[in-house]
Design an enzyme around this catalytic site. Structure first.
Site, PDB file in Angstrom:
ATOM      1  N   ARG A 104       0.919  -1.177   0.110  1.00  0.00           N
ATOM      2  CA  ARG A 104       0.073  -0.133  -0.074  1.00  0.00           C
ATOM      3  C   ARG A 104       0.928   1.203  -0.054  1.00  0.00           C
ATOM      4  O   ARG A 104       1.729   1.421   0.758  1.00  0.00           O
ATOM      5  CB  ARG A 104      -0.683  -0.001   1.260  1.00  0.00           C
ATOM      6  CG  ARG A 104      -1.960  -0.979   1.507  1.00  0.00           C
ATOM      7  CD  ARG A 104      -3.026  -0.722   2.193  1.00  0.00           C
ATOM      8  NE  ARG A 104      -2.629  -0.077   3.557  1.00  0.00           N
ATOM      9  CZ  ARG A 104      -3.552   0.095   4.585  1.00  0.00           C
ATOM     10  NH1 ARG A 104      -4.660   0.193   4.473  1.00  0.00           N
ATOM     11  NH2 ARG A 104      -3.101   0.632   5.707  1.00  0.00           N
ATOM     12  N   THR A 108      -1.179   7.630  -0.152  1.00  0.00           N
ATOM     13  CA  THR A 108      -2.450   7.225  -0.912  1.00  0.00           C
ATOM     14  C   THR A 108      -3.356   6.113  -0.376  1.00  0.00           C
ATOM     15  O   THR A 108      -4.590   6.101  -0.612  1.00  0.00           O
ATOM     16  CB  THR A 108      -2.385   7.052  -2.344  1.00  0.00           C
ATOM     17  OG1 THR A 108      -2.003   5.658  -2.824  1.00  0.00           O
ATOM     18  CG2 THR A 108      -1.863   8.456  -3.172  1.00  0.00           C
ATOM     19  N   ASP A 200       0.318  -3.346  12.357  1.00  0.00           N
ATOM     20  CA  ASP A 200       1.232  -3.724  10.836  1.00  0.00           C
ATOM     21  C   ASP A 200       1.584  -5.507  10.774  1.00  0.00           C
ATOM     22  O   ASP A 200       2.396  -5.553  11.390  1.00  0.00           O
ATOM     23  CB  ASP A 200       2.112  -2.839  10.406  1.00  0.00           C
ATOM     24  CG  ASP A 200       2.493  -3.043   9.128  1.00  0.00           C
ATOM     25  OD1 ASP A 200       2.914  -4.130   8.645  1.00  0.00           O
ATOM     26  OD2 ASP A 200       2.596  -1.779   8.441  1.00  0.00           O
ATOM     27  N   ASP A 203       5.162  -5.819   9.332  1.00  0.00           N
ATOM     28  CA  ASP A 203       6.275  -5.648  10.246  1.00  0.00           C
ATOM     29  C   ASP A 203       6.191  -6.371  11.819  1.00  0.00           C
ATOM     30  O   ASP A 203       7.154  -6.743  12.139  1.00  0.00           O
ATOM     31  CB  ASP A 203       5.891  -4.073  11.187  1.00  0.00           C
ATOM     32  CG  ASP A 203       6.203  -3.162   9.900  1.00  0.00           C
ATOM     33  OD1 ASP A 203       6.960  -3.484   8.931  1.00  0.00           O
ATOM     34  OD2 ASP A 203       5.867  -1.938  10.062  1.00  0.00           O
TER      35      ASP A 203
END
Ligand code: PRP
Ligand code: URA
Length: 209
Positions: A104, A108, A200, A203
């Protein structure tokens, strides 16, 4: 079949709680992602067709069953989907594996494709697309579009955690793709992270950040 199929099995829900907990670090997080994936694979393959065969047991002949439908392909969306792949392969070791790279854009939040390598006979296989997170749905919609452009016809999407926005987007773009998830959370925040979510996923799996 409802869409999404929410997998409420107690073992899945217990492990999902551990995944959400911010005190769970990479080693345990990675193991848990694989364990949840394995349990979700069990549910996502529950309706695979069988045919009757006979085998010779040490005691005599038995009428019994083997899988008879399409062979499987697992396709993780890089990076975080990779974390689910071993768990799936533990249940279906003969499956082939494809890879789709999408991230991603941090500004945006739109998906950016950077890699796609699939088994040559993807059109003959039941494809199980893997990504632990379905947030806006942009990545999943893109990945399914890529799979279809390359001939895949039977696709299922397995996502550990989903947002309502992602389910709506994927269902609108690809109504033929069943979604299997362990939970549908409340909403997305201004950075398009799932709330309460688990942070995340990439991560946390790979220990980056
Ligand atoms: C995460 C996640 C999904 C995507 C979901 O990947 O693994 O692929 O975001 O968000 P969406 O539904 O809004 O598209 P990320 O972009 O962080 O890439 P990474 O796995 O390489 O870290
Ligand atoms: N990707 C993640 O890893 N987590 C989210 O909450 C949303 C997208």
């Amino acid at each position: 079949m409802p869409n999404p199929v929410v997998i409420t099995h107690p073992l899945v829900q217990h492990k999902l709680t551990l995944l959400r907990d911010k005190r769970t670090h990479s080693k345990d997080f990675r193991e848990l992602i694989n364990e949840v994936a394995m349990l979700m694979c069990y549910e996502a393959t529950r309706d695979l067709p069988l045919k009757e065969v006979e085998v010779e047991t040490p005691m005599g002949r038995a009428k019994t069953k083997v899988l008879s439908g399409r062979k499987l392909a697992f396709v993780p969306i890089l990076r975080a989907g990779l974390g689910m792949c071993d768990g799936m392969l533990r249940l279906v070791p003969a499956a082939k594996v494809g890879h789709i790279g999408i991230y991603r854009d941090p500004e945006t939040h739109l998906p950016v494709d950077y890699y796609c390598k699939l088994p040559g006979d993807i059109d003959q296989r039941l494809v199980i697309l893997l990504d632990p997170m379905l947030a806006t749905g942009g990545s999943a919609v893109d990945a399914v579009t890529s799979l279809k452009e390359r001939g895949a016809k039977n696709i299922r999407f397995v996502s550990i955690l989903s947002a309502p926005e992602g389910i709506e987007a994927l269902t609108a773009a690809h109504p033929d793709v069943p979604i299997y998830t362990a939970a549908v959370d409340s909403h997305l925040d201004e950075n398009k992270y799932i709330i309460p979510g688990l942070g995340d996923a990439g991560d946390r799996i790979f220990g980056t950040k």
